[in-house]
Design an enzyme around this catalytic site. Structure first.
Site, PDB file in Angstrom:
ATOM      1  N   LYS A  89       0.814  -1.229   0.000  1.00 55.30           N
ATOM      2  CA  LYS A  89       0.000   0.000   0.000  1.00 55.30           C
ATOM      3  C   LYS A  89       0.843   1.272   0.000  1.00 55.30           C
ATOM      4  CE  LYS A  89      -4.508  -1.519   1.194  1.00 55.30           C
ATOM      5  NZ  LYS A  89      -4.372  -2.891   1.739  1.00 55.30           N
ATOM      6  N   GLU A 111      -9.919   6.981   3.389  1.00 51.41           N
ATOM      7  CA  GLU A 111     -10.827   6.078   4.083  1.00 51.41           C
ATOM      8  C   GLU A 111     -10.071   4.778   4.317  1.00 51.41           C
ATOM      9  OE1 GLU A 111     -10.729   6.084   0.792  1.00 51.41           O
ATOM     10  OE2 GLU A 111     -10.480   3.921   0.567  1.00 51.41           O
ATOM     11  N   SER A 377       1.580  -9.861  -0.933  1.00 51.55           N
ATOM     12  CA  SER A 377       1.243  -8.443  -0.802  1.00 51.55           C
ATOM     13  C   SER A 377       1.550  -7.847   0.572  1.00 51.55           C
ATOM     14  CB  SER A 377      -0.226  -8.220  -1.146  1.00 51.55           C
ATOM     15  OG  SER A 377      -1.061  -9.058  -0.370  1.00 51.55           O
TER      16      SER A 377
HETATM   17  C1  LIG Z   1      -5.233  -3.918   1.431  1.00 50.36           C
HETATM   18  C2  LIG Z   1      -4.519  -5.174   1.156  1.00 50.36           C
HETATM   19  C3  LIG Z   1      -4.874  -6.019   0.068  1.00 50.36           C
HETATM   20  C4  LIG Z   1      -6.058  -5.755  -0.810  1.00 50.36           C
HETATM   21  O1  LIG Z   1      -5.999  -4.590  -1.558  1.00 50.36           O
HETATM   22  P1  LIG Z   1      -5.744  -4.610  -3.131  1.00 50.36           P
HETATM   23  O2  LIG Z   1      -6.048  -3.211  -3.545  1.00 50.36           O
HETATM   24  O3  LIG Z   1      -6.659  -5.612  -3.734  1.00 50.36           O
HETATM   25  O4  LIG Z   1      -4.325  -4.980  -3.333  1.00 50.36           O
HETATM   26  C5  LIG Z   1      -4.114  -7.149  -0.161  1.00 50.36           C
HETATM   27  N1  LIG Z   1      -3.070  -7.477   0.638  1.00 50.36           N
HETATM   28  C6  LIG Z   1      -2.707  -6.708   1.683  1.00 50.36           C
HETATM   29  C7  LIG Z   1      -1.555  -7.130   2.528  1.00 50.36           C
HETATM   30  C8  LIG Z   1      -3.418  -5.537   1.981  1.00 50.36           C
HETATM   31  O5  LIG Z   1      -3.043  -4.784   3.027  1.00 50.36           O
END
Ligand SMILES: *Cc1c(COP(=O)(O)O)cnc(C)c1O
Length: 394
Positions: A89, A111, A377
């Site tokens: 993020k 948000e 992610s």
């Molecule tokens: C917020 C988040 C997501 C989901 O958001 P996307 O916009 O779909 O990437 C996925 N993995 C993690 C670790 C997150 O914090």
């Protein structure tokens, strides 16, 4: 370029900018200026330097020997979990704060659902010395105390949204209301590839650093720029959009998006939008979303707060409809199993969201020499309460 946004802000039939008249000047101003700003040398230099020294990029591409053994393919993990603040993020919030400064904005709003985007936003606001207001559903404020404490320590004001179910959707409504009331000095940092054009394109561009790095990292490690397969989870879809970005036109690369099935796609407790949703408008763009026959948004469900979203970004609706990306899904239980598997095999505790991408490995027919990149992610620190509870229930 057939999977990129067109000059009208559409991906095929999806996208656009459906905003109240009062917001039109903000969105229009952003649309007119974003490309010129983010493509300028001065912006690129500052963005790249911060990604390197502040975020800690490039994030490693790690060959997982033991997962490769288990799944009978060559499994690589793109380690977004190692970024500052623990997920992908921050790539986007760094980009947007630099943009906001160049637009002369003094105040940032955002948000957040689980709080991850709120923390990433509060972080870059602290560094930039800009005021930061984060809207969060009152229910989420209660459930995600540690993230609220973090945002406040970082200097942000967290405002609980008291309407509706008091979750993400309501926080978004409050943020939009605030933006209408403070159009001149405020920039709204959206956290995924959602919202009115140009947000989906802008966020995808900031996250595209993920696939840009993958190309040279794969070249170094495998002798080829392109893998056979890339797997990423989809909430709104920003980590997936970033991981796919530079491979979209390379049709020989199989792209796999994994949604949260919750208790099961047909259980009524799910967030697998592509499977149960249909065309509609949410947060300013036309896309696939979960709705009743009357067009009211259905509350999504997933054990993972980051995937618990009733829509997907318009780019993903297009990639789904055209068949360019294959959509799979994983249930709460399957994701949880994947959490413990990666922890045991590699000593890496993944975020619950990322575990959905890992869970897809079991659902695919993999070949021995197949090069598969899983976009990890985020890290699991924020999910430890859930993991401890699950471990005890076993
Ligand atoms: C917020 C988040 C997501 C989901 O958001 P996307 O916009 O779909 O990437 C996925 N993995 C993690 C670790 C997150 O914090």
């Amino acid at each position: 370029m057939k999977y990129q946004v067109n000059e009208h802000g559409y991906y095929g039939e999806f996208g656009g900018a459906f905003v109240p008249e009062m917001l039109y000047p903000n969105v229009d101003n952003l649309k007119k200026k974003y490309l010129e700003i983010i493509q300028s040398d001065d912006f690129k230099q500052e963005f790249e330097l911060l990604l390197k020294d502040y975020v800690g990029r490039p994030s490693p591409l790690y060959y997982s020997e033991r997962m490769s053994e288990v799944y009978g393919a060559k499994i690589y993990l793109k380690r977004e979990d190692l970024n500052h603040t623990g997920s992908h993020k921050i790539n986007n919030t760094i980009g947007q704060i630099l943009l906001a400064k160049r637009l002369g904005k003094k105040r940032i709003i955002a948000e957040t659902g689980a709080g991850q985007h709120g923390v990433a936003t509060a972080t870059v606001c602290a560094r930039a010395g800009l005021d930061c207001v984060v809207f969060m559903g009152e229910e989420d404020v209660k459930r995600q105390r540690p993230n609220v404490e973090k945002m406040e320590m970082l200097g942000a004001t967290v405002i609980p949204a008291m309407s509706g179910n008091r979750t993400l959707k309501d926080a978004t409504n409050e943020a939009i209301r605030d933006w209408i009331n403070h159009p001149n000095e405020t920039h709204y940092i959206i956290g995924s590839v959602v919202g009115p054009h140009p947000y989906p394109d802008m966020v995808a561009r900031f996250q595209s650093v993920i696939s840009q790095e993958m190309k040279w990292q794969l070249m170094e490690q495998t002798g080829k720029e392109n893998p056979d397969t890339i797997i990423a989870c989809v909430g709104g879809g920003s980590n997936a959009a970033g991981a796919f970005y530079h491979f979209l036109d390379d049709e020989d690369v199989e792209l796999v998006a994994v949604e949260a099935a919750g208790l099961g796609v047909n259980s009524g407790e799910t967030a697998a939008t592509s499977q149960v949703g249909n065309d509609g408008i949410i947060h300013g763009s036309k896309t696939l979303l979960m709705q009743t026959e009357d067009g009211q948004i259905i509350e999504p469900y997933s054990i993972s707060a980051g995937l618990d979203y009733p829509g997907i970004g318009p780019v993903h609706a297009h990639l789904y409809k055209t068949g360019r990306v294959k959509f799979l899904n994983a249930t709460d239980d399957e994701a949880m199993e994947a959490v413990f598997e990666l922890t045991e095999k590699e000593g890496i505790i993944p975020a619950l969201e990322s575990a959905h991408a890992l869970a897809a490995l079991k659902k695919m027919a993999l070949k021995k020499d197949q090069v598969v990149v899983v976009n990890l992610s985020g890290r699991g620190d924020k999910d430890m309460d859930t993991y401890i509870r699950m471990k005890n229930e076993k």
